[in-house]
Design an enzyme around this catalytic site. Sequence first.
Site, PDB file in Angstrom:
ATOM      1  N   PHE A 246       0.811  -1.225   0.000  1.00 47.66           N
ATOM      2  CA  PHE A 246       0.000   0.000   0.000  1.00 47.66           C
ATOM      3  C   PHE A 246       0.844   1.276   0.000  1.00 47.66           C
ATOM      4  O   PHE A 246       0.533   2.227   0.700  1.00 47.66           O
ATOM      5  CB  PHE A 246      -0.976   0.014   1.186  1.00 47.66           C
ATOM      6  CG  PHE A 246      -1.552  -1.336   1.511  1.00 47.66           C
ATOM      7  CD1 PHE A 246      -2.408  -1.959   0.607  1.00 47.66           C
ATOM      8  CD2 PHE A 246      -1.250  -1.980   2.688  1.00 47.66           C
ATOM      9  CE1 PHE A 246      -2.948  -3.205   0.893  1.00 47.66           C
ATOM     10  CE2 PHE A 246      -1.781  -3.227   2.978  1.00 47.66           C
ATOM     11  CZ  PHE A 246      -2.639  -3.853   2.075  1.00 47.66           C
ATOM     12  N   HIS A 247       1.893   1.304  -0.823  1.00 48.38           N
ATOM     13  CA  HIS A 247       2.790   2.455  -0.866  1.00 48.38           C
ATOM     14  C   HIS A 247       2.977   2.991  -2.285  1.00 48.38           C
ATOM     15  O   HIS A 247       4.108   3.186  -2.739  1.00 48.38           O
ATOM     16  CB  HIS A 247       4.162   2.091  -0.289  1.00 48.38           C
ATOM     17  CG  HIS A 247       4.134   1.633   1.120  1.00 48.38           C
ATOM     18  ND1 HIS A 247       5.123   0.832   1.663  1.00 48.38           N
ATOM     19  CD2 HIS A 247       3.238   1.846   2.120  1.00 48.38           C
ATOM     20  CE1 HIS A 247       4.840   0.578   2.937  1.00 48.38           C
ATOM     21  NE2 HIS A 247       3.694   1.184   3.218  1.00 48.38           N
ATOM     22  N   PRO A 248       1.918   3.280  -3.034  1.00 46.59           N
ATOM     23  CA  PRO A 248       2.107   3.782  -4.401  1.00 46.59           C
ATOM     24  C   PRO A 248       2.648   5.211  -4.409  1.00 46.59           C
ATOM     25  O   PRO A 248       2.239   6.050  -3.614  1.00 46.59           O
ATOM     26  CB  PRO A 248       0.698   3.721  -4.986  1.00 46.59           C
ATOM     27  CG  PRO A 248      -0.208   3.889  -3.797  1.00 46.59           C
ATOM     28  CD  PRO A 248       0.494   3.185  -2.671  1.00 46.59           C
TER      29      PRO A 248
END
Length: 549
Positions: A473-475
């Site tokens: 969850f780190h775009p």
Amino acid sequence: MVGTAQAASFDYIVVGAGSAGCVLANRLSASGRHRVLLLEAGGHDRHIWIHIPLGYAKLFSDRRVNWLYASEPEPELNNRSVIQPRGKVLGGSSSINGLLYLRGQPADYDHWRQLGNAGWSFDDVLPYFRRAEDQERGEDALHGVGGPLAVSNVCEPHPLCEAFIESTQLAGFPRNDDFNGPSQEGAGYFQLTARRGRRCSTAVGYLRQARRRPNLAVVTNALASRIVFEGRRAVGVEYRQGDATSIAHAGREVILAGGAFNSPQLLQLSGVGPAALLRPLGIDVIADMPGVGADLQDHLQVRVQYRCTEPITMNDVVHRWRHRVGAGLRYLLLRKGLLAVGAGYAGGFFRTSALAATPDVQVHLLIFSGDTSGAALHPFPGFIASVCQLRPESRGVVRLKSADPRQPPAIQPRYLSAAFDRDTMVAGMKLLRRIMAQRPIRRYIAEERVPGPQVTSDEDLLAFARASATTVFHPTSTCRMGADATAVVDERLRVRGIGNLRVVDASIMPTVVSGNTNAAVIMIAEKGADMILQDAATGAPGSRPLAAA
């Protein structure tokens, strides 16, 4: 649809009340001299599970607070579609994330500077990290106190975490009690963005106090549909609330803070992006910028599941009503226990090779187990250790599929498309197994359930990653900052070739940081607000009208 209403005029319009937007709204309105409008597509952050740290697991599939995005089929992951949760609520993803406070490595920011981004070395950004923090451990050269963002220790140790940390030491790695300290390498407990057992999102830390100011307007359930331009100068934002459409005017700047998916989407909807993509969708091109939506980066994780020898995991609490009641009472009375735990209890940062100058993989230790993120917990004692590569070379894209702003964009991270990423992921899983074979943690392992002891070769480990890996969850990086021709924003976060328009969020990162991204996004917003106010004071381009191109 009803006609378009002309809304009030403001000095600044901030699009997106997430990790960056709430910071910007607070800082830009603080003096009282500037009128600020904050637009948020989601609603208020009143959901009870937002504020209880463990509640993040309840929010993975909650449409009320989550965009519920998913990737396009990923070629290197057996054509699987990978979930891409993003916050759609005041506080954005800081209201639904796992609460871990990790800045990344100083070398990450020094690399940003080496790429031509003046003012973004670690020495340059450290003051903004410190200004944001209210660090439970106190103030020192690397940490601050008194800031809006509460940063706290986990409430108490856990036997699985202690065993894991001891095992990493036996495997040759140091104990590390501060991953944001002088060195990131080693194992220890994570710190959380929480205060007294409750989440401190940017909506809580920054926006709550700012909303009392008469010069700040916050409009929720407002979906931005396009940036309004005069020539190549941004002058406002069109947004929708239900069937009503309004236009708000910006006298100084429009600032996008929608994150790595929504900021490039809004730029493209507004005619700023790859012309070859926009024209077939019927969108008039303001600026042909192929870099908008390009260079998507994200952290990929592989989760290894273990059956535990003792009933000391969260699984055992969830599946026994007496334990559930006890955990609830303990949290209500003391703000301690499992309800006060974030997405990772303990973990570490490790080098998979002596050739790596700094850690290249991160491990999260989760004291529960389930088949997927947000799924029901197993009925037996279990825990998970996940491995993610910190500096992926794979690059993806975010592209419009429709000119309708209500339709999600195509998200294509292209996980594992780089050979280096495939090699590092396999090396990370082998390193994890070496740690988990050490005596302190081995006594708690009844079996490695997934992938299982039959998976041993590099080929089989890679096949497991292809079949099961998912996002952490780190775009980032879809409106990348840089000095090259395809960079979207300059070092002051101004969209290149466009007047009075900036992007201030995770999308501007030149490269993804080595750790969880929320702390870095808050720093970017703190620094971005300073630059915006400095430019307003000096009349620098970006804060005054520019001639149309």
